[in-house]
Design a protein around this motif. Structure first.
Motif, short mmCIF file in Angstrom:
data_model
loop_
_atom_site.label_atom_id
_atom_site.label_comp_id
_atom_site.label_asym_id
_atom_site.label_seq_id
_atom_site.Cartn_x
_atom_site.Cartn_y
_atom_site.Cartn_z
N VAL A 171 69.92 2.95 41.68
CA VAL A 171 69.77 1.63 41.07
C VAL A 171 68.62 1.73 40.07
CG1 VAL A 171 69.14 -0.79 41.48
CG2 VAL A 171 70.52 0.45 43.18
N HIS A 172 68.87 1.28 38.85
CA HIS A 172 67.79 1.18 37.87
C HIS A 172 67.44 -0.29 37.72
CE1 HIS A 172 66.40 0.67 33.58
NE2 HIS A 172 65.42 1.32 34.18
N ASP A 173 66.15 -0.62 37.84
CA ASP A 173 65.73 -2.01 37.66
C ASP A 173 64.60 -2.06 36.65
OD1 ASP A 173 65.05 -4.69 37.81
OD2 ASP A 173 65.43 -4.78 39.97
N ARG A 174 64.97 -2.30 35.41
CA ARG A 174 63.99 -2.33 34.33
C ARG A 174 63.01 -3.49 34.46
NH1 ARG A 174 64.86 -1.39 29.22
NH2 ARG A 174 63.34 -2.80 28.34
N LYS A 217 63.09 16.20 31.09
CA LYS A 217 63.44 17.18 32.12
C LYS A 217 64.94 17.08 32.39
CE LYS A 217 60.70 18.28 35.28
NZ LYS A 217 59.85 18.44 36.44
N PRO A 218 65.62 18.21 32.38
CA PRO A 218 67.07 18.20 32.60
C PRO A 218 67.44 17.54 33.94
CG PRO A 218 66.33 20.38 31.89
CD PRO A 218 65.10 19.56 32.15
N GLY A 219 68.44 16.66 33.86
CA GLY A 219 68.98 16.04 35.06
C GLY A 219 68.24 14.81 35.55
N LEU A 220 67.15 14.41 34.88
CA LEU A 220 66.35 13.31 35.39
C LEU A 220 66.44 12.04 34.55
CD1 LEU A 220 63.49 15.54 36.67
CD2 LEU A 220 64.91 14.04 38.08
N SER A 221 67.35 12.01 33.59
CA SER A 221 67.66 10.77 32.89
C SER A 221 68.70 10.02 33.71
CB SER A 221 68.18 11.06 31.48
OG SER A 221 67.13 11.55 30.68
N LYS A 222 68.87 8.77 33.41
CA LYS A 222 69.66 7.85 34.24
C LYS A 222 71.03 8.38 34.65
CE LYS A 222 71.32 3.08 34.30
NZ LYS A 222 71.23 1.78 33.63
N ARG A 223 71.87 8.72 33.72
CA ARG A 223 73.25 9.11 34.05
C ARG A 223 73.31 10.38 34.90
NH1 ARG A 223 77.06 8.93 29.33
NH2 ARG A 223 77.04 6.75 29.92
N VAL A 249 62.22 2.67 38.79
CA VAL A 249 61.44 1.59 38.20
C VAL A 249 60.84 1.97 36.85
CG1 VAL A 249 60.98 0.45 40.41
CG2 VAL A 249 59.36 2.16 39.56
N ARG A 250 61.44 2.98 36.22
CA ARG A 250 61.02 3.30 34.85
C ARG A 250 61.61 2.24 33.93
NH1 ARG A 250 63.35 9.22 34.21
NH2 ARG A 250 65.01 8.23 35.43
N LEU A 251 60.83 1.77 32.98
CA LEU A 251 61.33 0.78 32.03
C LEU A 251 62.54 1.34 31.30
CD1 LEU A 251 60.77 -2.04 30.85
CD2 LEU A 251 59.39 -0.91 29.10
N THR A 252 62.41 2.58 30.83
CA THR A 252 63.50 3.27 30.15
C THR A 252 63.74 4.56 30.93
OG1 THR A 252 62.67 2.40 28.05
CG2 THR A 252 64.27 4.19 27.93
#
Length: 142
Positions: free
Chosen positions: A57-60, A37-43, A29-32
């Protein structure tokens, strides 16, 4: 449904925690969904979760606007109360309310974790997301 913050965790520790909790779907539920931190971005996070059998699931629509975040640190301050009120508005109508209903439906059939950064849920908007989902689920039961 559980809430989880990745503050202070590596991606491996996060995945371990989710696995221990039998989480099937993680809703970010992060807007972006970016992180220093390595490995914690969306992809990268999605790939790590997938390898562990957890759907990402990302829900902006459930994200907290950047200008509304600073006040969350102190829930008892006037600014904190106002920030929570502002976010409650976001998730109570339009796209935000639709996202809450969809999350409630997902949680009926899966063990879901709601993810954001803050370790302490009381300092994070995910606490309100989880409460709104519980309200949506109980209103269906009535």
């Amino acid at each position: 449904m559980i809430g989880v913050g990745y503050e202070g965790l590596s991606v491996d520790q996060l995945v371990e925690r989710l696995t221990a909790e039998s989480v099937e779907v993680l809703v970010d539920v992060r807007l972006t969904p970016l992180s220093r931190k390595p490995g914690l971005s969306k992809r990268a996070l999605s790939e790590s979760l997938s390898a562990a059998g957890i759907r990402y699931v990302h829900d902006r629509r459930l994200g907290n606007p950047k200008d509304n975040r600073p006040a969350y640190a102190d829930a008892t301050s006037q600014a904190g109360i106002a920030a929570r009120g502002s976010y409650r508005e976001i998730i109570s109508k339009g796209d935000g309310a639709e996202a809450v209903r969809e999350l409630a439906a997902l949680a009926e059939h899966h063990t879901v974790a709601v993810l954001c950064f803050e370790a302490d849920e009381s300092h994070c908007h995910r606490e309100q997301v989880i409460a709104a989902v519980a309200d949506a689920q109980s209103s269906v039961l009535v």
